[in-house]
Design a protein around this motif. Structure first.
Motif, short mmCIF file in Angstrom:
data_model
loop_
_atom_site.label_atom_id
_atom_site.label_comp_id
_atom_site.label_asym_id
_atom_site.label_seq_id
_atom_site.Cartn_x
_atom_site.Cartn_y
_atom_site.Cartn_z
N UNK A 187 68.07 46.33 79.37
CA UNK A 187 68.21 45.66 80.65
C UNK A 187 69.51 44.89 80.76
N UNK A 188 70.33 44.98 79.75
CA UNK A 188 71.63 44.30 79.72
C UNK A 188 71.50 42.80 79.99
N UNK A 189 70.44 42.17 79.46
CA UNK A 189 70.32 40.73 79.73
C UNK A 189 71.06 39.94 78.69
N UNK A 190 71.58 38.80 79.09
CA UNK A 190 72.30 37.96 78.14
C UNK A 190 71.28 37.09 77.41
N UNK A 191 71.57 36.74 76.20
CA UNK A 191 70.64 35.95 75.41
C UNK A 191 71.23 34.57 75.22
N UNK A 192 70.53 33.57 75.72
CA UNK A 192 71.10 32.23 75.64
C UNK A 192 70.57 31.44 74.45
N UNK A 193 69.25 31.58 74.22
CA UNK A 193 68.65 30.71 73.22
C UNK A 193 67.59 31.45 72.42
N UNK A 194 67.64 31.29 71.13
CA UNK A 194 66.73 32.01 70.26
C UNK A 194 66.21 31.06 69.20
N UNK A 195 64.87 30.97 69.06
CA UNK A 195 64.30 30.08 68.05
C UNK A 195 63.29 30.81 67.20
N UNK A 196 63.35 30.57 65.92
CA UNK A 196 62.46 31.28 65.02
C UNK A 196 62.17 30.40 63.81
N UNK A 197 60.88 30.34 63.46
CA UNK A 197 60.52 29.56 62.28
C UNK A 197 59.72 30.45 61.34
N UNK A 198 60.21 30.69 60.16
CA UNK A 198 59.52 31.59 59.23
C UNK A 198 58.98 30.80 58.06
N UNK A 199 57.67 30.76 57.96
CA UNK A 199 57.09 30.02 56.84
C UNK A 199 57.29 30.76 55.55
N UNK A 200 57.23 32.07 55.63
CA UNK A 200 57.44 32.85 54.41
C UNK A 200 58.76 33.58 54.53
N UNK A 201 59.41 33.69 53.46
CA UNK A 201 60.79 34.14 53.44
C UNK A 201 60.95 35.61 53.76
N UNK A 202 59.88 36.34 53.53
CA UNK A 202 59.97 37.79 53.51
C UNK A 202 60.69 38.40 54.71
N UNK A 203 60.45 37.85 55.90
CA UNK A 203 61.02 38.48 57.07
C UNK A 203 62.50 38.23 57.26
#
Lengths: 153, 322
Positions: free
Chosen positions: B79-95
């Motif tokens: 969709x050609x959308x721009x990405x402004x903000x991305x948040x991610x919290x990973x409890x386990x390292x694997x990903x």
């Protein structure tokens, strides 16, 4: 003093210093308008907007706690009222009010299953059954753990 | 419609302009926001163009995180959308190994804000720092960067970073060294707020006059046996707010008299002397708020300033007169 006129033709006289929190009104005042018609804002909503701006006009440190309490209570409204406020605040460019409204509306959506949201907001489904199935598959991960809609209309 | 106060008579929400719908969805986790796509065409389009993605706290998802994020990104690219903000919290390292790729895609979309948090423990339950994808340090469109739980190392190939648009940098529970701070001072010319909390590795914190927009610095140190901050030397001429918090241990040398614009100063666990205080008040003519907590050495302390509006002195043992 500036005069505002709602879509219901009711007029309100308010000090300029309070109204400049609205970007739209501020621009008109700078162009020397003293009478400002607002054909897209009804009386009930305009009264609330004026109430908000009056409270937020005095932003000294001592009033901050007071203002936070006011904001919390101010958001305790029905969805219809919140939508009217969003449209008005967007038209009038009152960004602090919009910043309050966004999370308040999001709270009504949070953690609800799709069907509940559809009912609460009266959102009509305009997908064909195939389209709906494809969209659910595209975002399958989001639906896991919740009920997937079985009804299509 | 039922008597529920919350029900509306017609679909007013879908008539709101898309930017407003985006702002509303930005307060939801990606999962809730994604589910909105099945409601109607308007909402499908709103989700696919949503420039804010918050995957929140992922520790109870049984699905494959890689697939989820790959799919979401692919959609956005379509969709050609721009990405402004991305948040991610990973409890386990694997990903985390895929995060590098995702970051590259983000950067290609000119992302403005990135919040990444990892919490990894070894088999003994000790905290282990995650390895930071190098691409993050080259994200020149970033305005705000929030990192938790990483080992912050300079890129191996050239040792420089390119975060020239960065306005706010918040690092918590990270391991970093003086090289990184130096590289940051060279690259982040638009930095306004720097926050280093519970960091390890750094024993001296030095910031020169290369950051003209820097207004606020927060430093909070960990308890021993982690590294103790021994030296703080700041010469940021527009700095207004400085917070140095040694929860345990103390810093011996603090040089801040070049920060002429300083208005508010909080020092905890910093061993100051009378002379140091005198010089401070003489040099910092704009200081109106000063808090001094847990300063062990001083028996007498003179604090004199006619500009000071707020003064707080707490827990300074041995203090006989002030």
């Amino acid at each position: 003093m500036i005069t505002l006129q709602s879509s219901d033709k009711d007029v309100f006289e308010i000090e300029q210093s309070i109204l400049i929190q609205s970007g739209t009104i501020k621009n008109m005042v700078e162009d020397d308008f003293t009478f400002i018609p607002l054909p897209s804002v009804d009386t009930e909503t305009l009264i609330k907007i004026i109430e908000y701006m009056k409270k937020h006009a005095d932003k000294t440190d001592s009033k901050e706690k007071n203002i936070k309490e006011f904001d919390k209570d101010f958001m305790k409204k029905t969805l219809n009222e919140l939508f009217a406020l969003v449209f008005a605040a967007n038209y009038l460019h009152i960004s602090s009010l919009l910043e309050l409204l966004y999370p308040s509306i999001a709270d009504r959506i949070k953690d609800k299953i799709t069907e509940a949201i559809r009912q609460i907001f009266s959102i009509r489904c305009d997908f064909t059954p195939e389209e709906e199935r494809r969209i659910i598959m595209d975002n399958k991960w989001a639906h896991e753990g919740t009920e997937i809609e079985g009804t299509l209309d | 419609m039922d008597g529920n106060n919350d029900a509306v008579c017609d679909d007013r929400i879908s008539k709101l302009p898309e930017p407003i719908l985006h702002h509303i969805l930005s307060f939801l986790h990606a999962k809730d926001a994604a589910r909105m796509s099945t409601l109607s065409k308007v909402w499908d389009s709103t989700w696919n163009s949503l420039p804010y993605l918050d995957f929140g706290d992922i520790f109870d998802w049984s699905i494959n995180l890689n697939v989820v994020i790959d799919q979401t990104l692919a959609n956005r690219k379509k969709h050609k959308s721009s990405m402004q903000k991305f948040s991610l919290c990973l409890r386990h390292y694997a990903g985390l190994c895929n995060v590098g790729n995702w970051i590259k895609i983000r950067i290609a979309c000119n992302i403005k804000e990135l919040n990444l948090r990892v919490e990894r423990h070894d088999y003994q339950g000790n905290f282990v720092y995650g390895s930071l994808p190098e691409a993050i340090l080259a994200a020149k469109s970033l305005n705000v960067l929030n990192l938790f739980g990483f080992n912050i190392e300079l890129p191996a190939y050239d040792g420089t970073i390119n975060l020239s648009s960065l306005q706010e940098l918040h690092l918590s529970f990270v391991f970093l060294d003086e090289q990184f701070i130096k590289a940051m001072c060279t690259s982040c010319c638009n930095l306004e707020h720097l926050s280093l909390q519970y960091f390890n590795g750094l024993t001296s914190f030095q910031v020169g006059d290369t950051l003209p927009k820097l207004k606020k610095i927060d430093l909070v140190t960990l308890e021993p046996p982690h590294s103790v901050l021994q030296l703080v030397d700041i010469a940021a001429i527009n700095l207004e707010d400085l917070w140095i918090n040694n929860l345990y241990g103390s810093t011996n040398v603090v040089r801040i008299t070049a920060c002429k614009a300083l208005k508010s100063l909080y020092l905890r666990g910093v061993d100051v002397t009378s002379n140091w205080l005198e010089e401070l008040f003489y040099s910092l003519q704009n200081l109106v708020k000063f808090e001094l907590i847990r300063c062990k050495n001083q028996k007498t302390m003179k604090i004199a300033s006619d500009r000071l509006k707020q003064l707080r002195v707490v827990d300074c043992h041995n203090l006989i007169s002030a």
